[in-house]
Design a protein around this motif. Structure first.
Motif, PDB file in Angstrom:
ATOM      1  N   LEU A 199      28.452  91.730  97.675  1.00 40.28           N
ATOM      2  CA  LEU A 199      29.648  91.524  96.852  1.00 40.28           C
ATOM      3  C   LEU A 199      30.888  91.777  97.717  1.00 40.28           C
ATOM      4  O   LEU A 199      31.436  92.888  97.746  1.00 40.28           O
ATOM      5  CB  LEU A 199      29.644  92.452  95.636  1.00 40.28           C
ATOM      6  N   PRO A 200      31.343  90.737  98.451  1.00 41.51           N
ATOM      7  CA  PRO A 200      32.450  90.932  99.388  1.00 41.51           C
ATOM      8  C   PRO A 200      33.831  90.873  98.753  1.00 41.51           C
ATOM      9  O   PRO A 200      34.829  90.933  99.465  1.00 41.51           O
ATOM     10  CB  PRO A 200      32.252  89.773 100.377  1.00 41.51           C
ATOM     11  N   GLY A 201      33.920  90.752  97.438  1.00 37.52           N
ATOM     12  CA  GLY A 201      35.212  90.771  96.773  1.00 37.52           C
ATOM     13  C   GLY A 201      35.447  89.532  95.928  1.00 37.52           C
ATOM     14  O   GLY A 201      34.686  88.574  95.961  1.00 37.52           O
ATOM     15  N   SER A 202      36.535  89.564  95.161  1.00 38.36           N
ATOM     16  CA  SER A 202      36.857  88.459  94.264  1.00 38.36           C
ATOM     17  C   SER A 202      38.050  87.648  94.745  1.00 38.36           C
ATOM     18  O   SER A 202      38.333  86.580  94.206  1.00 38.36           O
ATOM     19  CB  SER A 202      37.153  89.001  92.854  1.00 38.36           C
ATOM     20  N   ARG A 203      38.768  88.145  95.759  1.00 44.59           N
ATOM     21  CA  ARG A 203      39.954  87.451  96.266  1.00 44.59           C
ATOM     22  C   ARG A 203      39.654  86.834  97.626  1.00 44.59           C
ATOM     23  O   ARG A 203      38.846  87.344  98.399  1.00 44.59           O
ATOM     24  CB  ARG A 203      41.134  88.420  96.381  1.00 44.59           C
ATOM     25  N   GLY A 204      40.343  85.759  97.914  1.00 47.69           N
ATOM     26  CA  GLY A 204      40.115  85.048  99.162  1.00 47.69           C
ATOM     27  C   GLY A 204      40.312  85.914 100.390  1.00 47.69           C
ATOM     28  O   GLY A 204      39.537  85.835 101.357  1.00 47.69           O
ATOM     29  N   GLY A 205      41.337  86.764 100.364  1.00 53.82           N
ATOM     30  CA  GLY A 205      41.610  87.635 101.504  1.00 53.82           C
ATOM     31  C   GLY A 205      40.503  88.642 101.744  1.00 53.82           C
ATOM     32  O   GLY A 205      40.145  88.940 102.896  1.00 53.82           O
ATOM     33  N   GLU A 206      39.955  89.192 100.655  1.00 57.90           N
ATOM     34  CA  GLU A 206      38.851  90.147 100.783  1.00 57.90           C
ATOM     35  C   GLU A 206      37.629  89.477 101.402  1.00 57.90           C
ATOM     36  O   GLU A 206      36.993  90.033 102.306  1.00 57.90           O
ATOM     37  CB  GLU A 206      38.481  90.707  99.402  1.00 57.90           C
ATOM     38  N   ILE A 207      37.307  88.284 100.916  1.00 55.05           N
ATOM     39  CA  ILE A 207      36.131  87.589 101.442  1.00 55.05           C
ATOM     40  C   ILE A 207      36.346  87.218 102.909  1.00 55.05           C
ATOM     41  O   ILE A 207      35.417  87.284 103.722  1.00 55.05           O
ATOM     42  CB  ILE A 207      35.811  86.358 100.577  1.00 55.05           C
TER      43      ILE A 207
END
Length: 389
Positions: A199-207
Motif C-alpha cells: 500500500l504505497p499511498g493514495s496520492r500520485g506523489g506518495e506512489i
C-alpha cells in the motif's frame, strides 16, 4: 433542554473523511435530540442526514500549498460568507470537523461573539508546532479527540477535551477472516500460499516516492519466499496505471494483482503488509495484520519536519502502544533490504500471538461508540450555551 427543544447546530466538514465522520455525528444527534437542525458545509452523506449545505464541500477540499494559494480568494470568500451566516442565525454550537486551517479561524470569530464552539478531530498539535495550542484555546471551547494521548495533551494545557474513541474501531470488526477476504477478492492464488499487500499511498506523489522501493522489496521478498502473491489496492484507475507502469519497468515478473479500491479487505486478505504512514496504519492495526510502515518526505519537508516534530513515533500503532510495536522506516532507511528484514521479523513475531494480543487490546481501548459520545458532548455544550444566553 427537552429532547424536542428547537436546536440549531452549525457544522463544517471539508473533505470526504470529514463527511463520513459528520454523517455519523448528525445521525446520532437526531437520535438523542429529535428537535435539531443543521446548517454549514458537508458532502452527500451529511446532506442525507439533513444538513443544509451552504456551499459545495468540494470547494474546501484543496490540498497542497500551491493549490491553496491558487484558490485562496475563493476560500476566504467562502469563510466570510459562512461567518456572516452563522452570526446572523446564531447556532447553539458550531462544530468544525477536521480541516483546522479553515475551521479554527471561523470558530475563533464565532467564539468571540459568544457562540459555543467545538472541534472534532484534534490537529496534530501534540506532535509538531505545539505553539498552535494558544490559537486553538482562543478558538474552541471543547475538542473531541479520537486518540487517548490527545486528551492528555489538552488536559495539560487546560482546554476541555473528550476522548470519544475512533469511529474506525467501531466499524471494523474485532476479527476479520483472512481466507474469506481472499475468496471475496477472488485472489489468483493457484500454488501461492502467502499473500503480501503493498500500500504505497493514495496520492500520485506518495506512489512516486514509495512505489519503486516497495516493488524492489517485493522482488527481493519473492526470491526468499517464492510461494508469495502480492496485492495492491488502488484508489483510482490513474493510481493503478501509475503503479502498473512502475511494475512493468522494475519488476515485470512479479506476481502482483492490482485491486480496485477495497483496501481494508485487501489488508484482511494478507498475511503481512508494507504500507505508507497515515490513517491506513490504524486500519491495519484494527484489522490485526503484521506490518512495516515506511515513509519518504521530500528533502525540504523532511528538514523542516525533523526540527519541529516532537512525538517519539510517526505511526499510529506505535503512538498508541507507547513503544515500537511495528517497524518504522523513514527516508534513507526505506530500502528493499530493510523492508524485507523488518517484514520477516514481523511475520515471525506474529506467530507468537503477542502482536495480535496487543492489537486487540488497542482496538478495545478505541472502541467507545464515537458517534454517540460526540453527540452527547455536543448537546451538553449546546445546552450550556442556551442556559447562559
Amino acid at each position: 433542554m427537552g429532547k424536542n427543544t428547537p436546536l440549531l447546530i452549525a457544522v463544517i466538514a471539508g473533505e470526504h473523511s470529514g463527511d463520513l465522520l459528520g454523517a455519523g455525528l448528525l445521525r446520532e444527534l437526531k437520535q438523542q435530540h429529535p428537535g435539531v437542525r443543521f446548517i454549514g458545509v458537508g458532502g452527500p452523506l451529511m446532506e442525507a442526514e439533513g444538513l443544509q449545505s451552504l456551499i459545495p464541500m468540494e470547494d474546501l477540499a484543496v490540498m497542497g500549498l500551491v493549490e491553496v494559494l491558487g484558490r485562496l480568494r475563493t476560500l476566504l470568500n467562502h469563510r466570510k460568507r459562512l461567518v456572516a451566516t452563522f452570526l446572523e442565525q446564531a447556532p447553539d454550537v458550531f462544530i468544525g470537523i477536521d480541516a483546522p486551517d479553515f475551521n479554527l479561524p471561523i470558530a475563533r470569530r464565532l467564539k468571540a461573539h459568544g457562540i459555543a464552539t467545538m472541534h472534532y478531530v484534534s490537529p496534530s498539535v501534540w506532535a509538531w508546532r505545539q505553539g498552535r495550542i494558544k490559537g486553538i484555546k482562543a478558538s474552541v471551547d471543547h475538542v473531541l479527540c479520537l486518540l487517548p494521548f490527545e486528551k492528555e495533551f489538552y488536559d495539560k494545557h487546560r482546554l476541555a477535551a473528550t476522548f470519544v474513541g475512533h469511529p474506525l474501531a467501531d466499524s471494523i470488526p474485532m476479527h476479520w477472516d483472512r481466507q474469506q477476504a481472499q475468496q471475496e477478492l477472488a485472489l489468483k492464488l493457484n500454488e501461492k500460499k502467502h499473500v503480501i499487500a503493498l500500500l504505497p499511498g493514495s496520492r500520485g506523489g506518495e506512489i512516486a516516492r514509495l512505489g519503486p522501493v516497495f516493488l524492489q522489496a517485493a522482488q527481493l521478498y519473492l526470491q526468499r519466499h517464492p510461494d508469495t502473491l502480492f496485492i495492491s489496492p488502488m484508489i483510482s484507475s490513474a493510481r493503478a496505471e501509475q503503479f502498473r507502469a512502475m511494475q512493468q519497468q522494475l519488476a515485470p515478473e512479479l506476481p502482483l494483482q492490482l485491486l480496485d479500491g477495497q483496501s481494508r479487505k485487501a489488508m484482511a486478505a494478507a498475511d503481512g503488509l508494507v504500507l505508507t504512514s497515515g490513517t491506513v496504519t490504524l486500519e491495519a492495526m484494527l484489522i490485526k495484520r503484521p506490518m512495516v510502515v515506511a515513509y519518504r518526505f521530500s528533502w525540504l519537508t523532511f528538514q523542516i519536519m525533523r526540527r519541529m516534530f516532537k512525538a517519539a513515533f510517526f505511526s499510529l500503532p506505535n503512538l498508541l502502544a507507547g513503544r515500537e510495536l511495528v517497524p518504522e522506516l523513514l527516508q534513507s532507511d526505506v530500502n528493499p533490504d530493510s523492508i524485507v528484514q523488518a517484514l520477516e521479523k514481523q511475520l515471525d513475531a506474529a506467530d507468537h500471538g503477542q502482536l495480535l494480543h496487543t492489537f486487540t487490546k488497542l482496538h478495545t481501548d478505541l472502541q467507545r461508540d464515537a458517534d454517540a459520545v460526540s453527540a452527547r458532548v455536543a448537546l451538553e455544550l449546546a445546552q450550556s450555551s442556551q442556559s447562559s444566553n
